[in-house]
Design a protein around this motif. Sequence first.
Motif, mmCIF file in Angstrom:
data_model
loop_
_atom_site.group_PDB
_atom_site.id
_atom_site.type_symbol
_atom_site.label_atom_id
_atom_site.label_comp_id
_atom_site.label_asym_id
_atom_site.label_seq_id
_atom_site.Cartn_x
_atom_site.Cartn_y
_atom_site.Cartn_z
ATOM 1 N N UNK A 70 0.832 -1.200 0.000
ATOM 2 C CA UNK A 70 0.000 0.000 0.000
ATOM 3 C C UNK A 70 0.871 1.257 0.000
ATOM 4 N N UNK A 71 1.968 1.228 0.745
ATOM 5 C CA UNK A 71 2.883 2.365 0.768
ATOM 6 C C UNK A 71 3.495 2.617 -0.609
ATOM 7 N N UNK A 72 3.691 1.539 -1.369
ATOM 8 C CA UNK A 72 4.249 1.652 -2.725
ATOM 9 C C UNK A 72 3.171 1.885 -3.777
ATOM 10 N N UNK A 73 1.914 1.985 -3.335
ATOM 11 C CA UNK A 73 0.773 2.218 -4.234
ATOM 12 C C UNK A 73 0.638 1.115 -5.278
ATOM 13 N N UNK A 74 0.880 -0.120 -4.879
ATOM 14 C CA UNK A 74 0.812 -1.236 -5.825
ATOM 15 C C UNK A 74 -0.596 -1.564 -6.321
ATOM 16 N N UNK A 75 -1.668 -1.330 -5.541
ATOM 17 C CA UNK A 75 -2.994 -1.693 -6.058
ATOM 18 C C UNK A 75 -3.305 -1.085 -7.418
ATOM 19 N N UNK A 76 -2.836 0.123 -7.660
ATOM 20 C CA UNK A 76 -3.119 0.777 -8.943
ATOM 21 C C UNK A 76 -2.194 0.299 -10.057
#
Length: 223
Positions: A79-85
């Motif tokens: 989530x910190x690396x914004x992987x969901x997007x």
Amino acid sequence: MLSSRLNFPLEQAGKLRQALTHRSFSATHNERLEFLGDSVLNLCISGWLMQRLPDASEGELSRTRANLVCEASLHRIALELALPSLLLLGEGERKTGGAQRASILADAVEALIGVVYLEQGFEAVQRLVLRLFGTVDLSATAKAKAKDPKTSLQEWLQGKKMALPLYHLDEVRGVEHQQEFIVSCSIPALQLQAQGIGTSRKTAERMAAAAVLDLLMKKGKKA
């Protein structure tokens, strides 16, 4: 950009793409990279803990490592690396919320670690792991939690002569062979509640207990 956050050269964008590719999207997916990354991550964390906890026993080191290298911590990093997007998922997986599924995100983090190891070597991946995990609290409180979150929480409450925590299954998501359990853990007397997510109810309960312990730490209570 993700490559800059990982300190990863842009020319390796193809490898980054594979690390973020779920098997539902393409035959060139991230499972082999995830397999490698899991082993590399455990080695990096083992070496780090040997330095940070020089007086810890083998059992304490193993439990602390298990607490760090778990689905919940990898999910947080994702989530910190914004992987969901950034995940590449098949249509069915995307429609059922795969981009938010903790297990898929955790696998992607390990796959990214595998890529950095293959392309830049152990020293580079070790620096990356320390950046991702370097802010983790390894105080006596955190080590106690590593023993087992449910046991540690129960012992803390019993020491305060308080009722045991309550666990409730809030939701089960995903298809039968890829289910994700969401469990809440609450301490009514302290008005505390937190959720945990895992691939089994037992794991979700452990994650929920760990989250409650984190809340207790933030409140300045020694668990």
